[in-house]
Design a protein around this motif. Structure first.
Motif, PDB file in Angstrom:
ATOM      1  N   VAL A  63       0.838  -1.199   0.000  1.00 23.15           N
ATOM      2  CA  VAL A  63       0.000   0.000   0.000  1.00 23.15           C
ATOM      3  C   VAL A  63       0.876   1.253   0.000  1.00 23.15           C
ATOM      4  CG1 VAL A  63      -1.797   1.290   1.202  1.00 23.15           C
ATOM      5  CG2 VAL A  63      -1.818  -1.215   1.236  1.00 23.15           C
ATOM      6  N   LEU A  64       0.711   2.098  -1.007  1.00 28.85           N
ATOM      7  CA  LEU A  64       1.379   3.399  -1.048  1.00 28.85           C
ATOM      8  C   LEU A  64       0.536   4.354  -0.204  1.00 28.85           C
ATOM      9  CD1 LEU A  64       3.744   4.991  -2.361  1.00 28.85           C
ATOM     10  CD2 LEU A  64       2.150   5.606  -4.190  1.00 28.85           C
ATOM     11  N   ARG A  65       0.868   4.488   1.050  1.00 25.45           N
ATOM     12  CA  ARG A  65      -0.054   5.035   2.044  1.00 25.45           C
ATOM     13  C   ARG A  65      -0.272   6.540   1.945  1.00 25.45           C
ATOM     14  NH1 ARG A  65      -1.801   1.284   5.339  1.00 25.45           N
ATOM     15  NH2 ARG A  65      -0.745  -0.732   5.244  1.00 25.45           N
ATOM     16  N   GLU A  66       0.679   7.278   1.437  1.00 22.03           N
ATOM     17  CA  GLU A  66       0.515   8.731   1.331  1.00 22.03           C
ATOM     18  C   GLU A  66       0.656   9.213  -0.105  1.00 22.03           C
ATOM     19  OE1 GLU A  66      -0.446  10.527   3.788  1.00 22.03           O
ATOM     20  OE2 GLU A  66      -0.273   8.971   5.336  1.00 22.03           O
ATOM     21  N   GLY A  67       0.493   8.299  -1.068  1.00 18.07           N
ATOM     22  CA  GLY A  67       0.720   8.699  -2.454  1.00 18.07           C
ATOM     23  C   GLY A  67       2.148   9.199  -2.609  1.00 18.07           C
ATOM     24  N   SER A  71       7.434  10.579   1.524  1.00 18.27           N
ATOM     25  CA  SER A  71       8.308   9.459   1.193  1.00 18.27           C
ATOM     26  C   SER A  71       7.993   8.280   2.107  1.00 18.27           C
ATOM     27  CB  SER A  71       9.768   9.877   1.353  1.00 18.27           C
ATOM     28  OG  SER A  71      10.633   8.786   1.099  1.00 18.27           O
ATOM     29  N   GLN A  72       7.902   7.092   1.530  1.00 20.53           N
ATOM     30  CA  GLN A  72       7.650   5.866   2.289  1.00 20.53           C
ATOM     31  C   GLN A  72       8.879   4.976   2.173  1.00 20.53           C
ATOM     32  OE1 GLN A  72       3.837   4.168   1.403  1.00 20.53           O
ATOM     33  NE2 GLN A  72       4.280   2.201   2.367  1.00 20.53           N
ATOM     34  N   THR A  73       9.483   4.666   3.292  1.00 20.10           N
ATOM     35  CA  THR A  73      10.728   3.910   3.298  1.00 20.10           C
ATOM     36  C   THR A  73      10.571   2.589   2.559  1.00 20.10           C
ATOM     37  OG1 THR A  73      11.373   4.876   5.422  1.00 20.10           O
ATOM     38  CG2 THR A  73      12.501   2.864   4.749  1.00 20.10           C
ATOM     39  N   LEU A  74      11.491   2.316   1.649  1.00 22.84           N
ATOM     40  CA  LEU A  74      11.457   1.068   0.895  1.00 22.84           C
ATOM     41  C   LEU A  74      12.055  -0.065   1.719  1.00 22.84           C
ATOM     42  CD1 LEU A  74      12.552   2.220  -2.671  1.00 22.84           C
ATOM     43  CD2 LEU A  74      10.276   1.515  -1.951  1.00 22.84           C
ATOM     44  N   GLU A  75      11.330  -1.175   1.783  1.00 21.12           N
ATOM     45  CA  GLU A  75      11.836  -2.354   2.456  1.00 21.12           C
ATOM     46  C   GLU A  75      13.024  -2.927   1.675  1.00 21.12           C
ATOM     47  OE1 GLU A  75       7.389  -2.082   3.317  1.00 21.12           O
ATOM     48  OE2 GLU A  75       8.746  -1.710   1.642  1.00 21.12           O
ATOM     49  N   PRO A  76      13.886  -3.712   2.348  1.00 17.83           N
ATOM     50  CA  PRO A  76      15.052  -4.285   1.652  1.00 17.83           C
ATOM     51  C   PRO A  76      14.693  -5.051   0.382  1.00 17.83           C
ATOM     52  CG  PRO A  76      15.296  -4.567   4.012  1.00 17.83           C
ATOM     53  CD  PRO A  76      13.918  -4.004   3.799  1.00 17.83           C
ATOM     54  N   ALA A  81      14.671  -5.206  -5.532  1.00 15.42           N
ATOM     55  CA  ALA A  81      13.916  -5.248  -6.781  1.00 15.42           C
ATOM     56  C   ALA A  81      14.318  -4.104  -7.702  1.00 15.42           C
ATOM     57  CB  ALA A  81      12.421  -5.188  -6.485  1.00 15.42           C
ATOM     58  N   GLN A  82      14.500  -2.918  -7.162  1.00 15.70           N
ATOM     59  CA  GLN A  82      14.936  -1.789  -7.987  1.00 15.70           C
ATOM     60  C   GLN A  82      16.315  -2.051  -8.583  1.00 15.70           C
ATOM     61  OE1 GLN A  82      14.581   1.787  -5.592  1.00 15.70           O
ATOM     62  NE2 GLN A  82      12.502   2.134  -6.336  1.00 15.70           N
ATOM     63  N   ARG A  83      17.207  -2.636  -7.804  1.00 22.59           N
ATOM     64  CA  ARG A  83      18.541  -2.954  -8.338  1.00 22.59           C
ATOM     65  C   ARG A  83      18.437  -3.967  -9.472  1.00 22.59           C
ATOM     66  NH1 ARG A  83      20.105  -2.232  -2.744  1.00 22.59           N
ATOM     67  NH2 ARG A  83      19.567  -4.405  -2.254  1.00 22.59           N
ATOM     68  N   ARG A 112       4.746   0.803  -5.175  1.00 28.46           N
ATOM     69  CA  ARG A 112       5.849   1.028  -4.244  1.00 28.46           C
ATOM     70  C   ARG A 112       7.210   1.148  -4.932  1.00 28.46           C
ATOM     71  NH1 ARG A 112       5.996  -0.442   0.752  1.00 28.46           N
ATOM     72  NH2 ARG A 112       7.670   1.116   0.708  1.00 28.46           N
ATOM     73  N   VAL A 113       7.383   0.482  -6.076  1.00 28.11           N
ATOM     74  CA  VAL A 113       8.709   0.409  -6.711  1.00 28.11           C
ATOM     75  C   VAL A 113       8.881   1.409  -7.852  1.00 28.11           C
ATOM     76  CG1 VAL A 113      10.245  -1.076  -8.062  1.00 28.11           C
ATOM     77  CG2 VAL A 113       9.087  -1.984  -6.038  1.00 28.11           C
ATOM     78  N   PHE A 114       7.859   1.583  -8.681  1.00 28.30           N
ATOM     79  CA  PHE A 114       7.976   2.448  -9.857  1.00 28.30           C
ATOM     80  C   PHE A 114       7.696   3.896  -9.455  1.00 28.30           C
ATOM     81  CE2 PHE A 114       7.768  -0.333 -13.861  1.00 28.30           C
ATOM     82  CZ  PHE A 114       8.478  -1.346 -13.248  1.00 28.30           C
TER      83      PHE A 114
END
Length: 206
Positions: A63-67, A71-76, A81-83, A112-114
């Motif tokens: 869930v992207l909680r605040e659009g 900023s929402q901290t990315l989990e490891p 996944a981004q790498r 969450r990723v894009f």
């Protein structure tokens, strides 16, 4: 988790195209998993490098909680996944269509990723944007219970338009092929084996 996150490069890696295969279903042991395995087998047989993300095994809040307001901290797992997406030349998404759209887990992964600054960047306050993932291509392997003709001509193929145009295309990723496996629910074992052979063949044509 990413297949290479804990174990490094697999011994099956060759010197061909860099492929990231993303399984976009939370359901373990599904037809999508079998199709993904078949595609990977075909691609590796041609010397391509295939890495795997199983969204159902990753740990993250979908869930992207605040659009984009905060900023929402990315989990490891999402940082990894981004790498992997940056590493890849070609992306392969394997997922079912549920309720005419993407599974919530896959949509949450994109949310969450894009992100701005990773997948795209708006230009000042205008309507134009930069596509930050340009240069990559994609294959989509999609399972449906709905017959293909009905999904396209009656429903308008909303899941396909969302993926090809408003997600991947928006970020600069060009969809090369979209392959449907349908209808799944009434399919026989013989039909499913035919689909697996088709997925393997698609993998050889990367």
């Amino acid at each position: 988790m990413a297949e290479t996150a804990k174990h490094g490069a697999t011994p099956l890696e060759g010197d061909g195209k860099r492929i990231l295969l993303i399984l976009g279903t939370p359901k373990a042991g599904s037809l999508c998993h079998a199709l993904g395995d078949a595609f990977a087998q075909g691609a590796r047989s041609e010397g391509h490098v295939v890495r795997l993300l199983k969204l159902g095994e990753m740990q993250f809040d979908p869930v992207l909680r605040e659009g984009y307001d905060q900023s929402q901290t990315l989990e490891p797992d999402l940082l990894e996944a981004q790498r992997q997406i940056h590493w890849a030349e070609h992306l392969v998404f394997v997922y079912p269509v549920w309720w005419g759209g993407l599974p919530a887990l896959l949509k949450g992964f994109f949310d969450r990723v894009f992100l701005p600054g990773f997948a795209f960047r708006y230009r000042n306050q205008g309507q134009l944007w930069d596509k930050l993932l340009t240069g990559r291509t994609a294959d989509l392997l999609v399972t449906l219970d709905t017959p293909r003709w009905y999904f396209r001509w009656i429903y308008g193929a909303p899941a396909h338009r969302q993926m090809v145009r408003t997600i991947l295309g928006f970020c600069g990723i060009k969809t090369r092929r979209l392959t449907e496996f349908s209808p799944v629910r009434p399919s026989s074992e013989e039909q499913r084996q035919t689909w697996l052979r088709k997925a393997e063949t698609l993998g050889t044509r990367c």
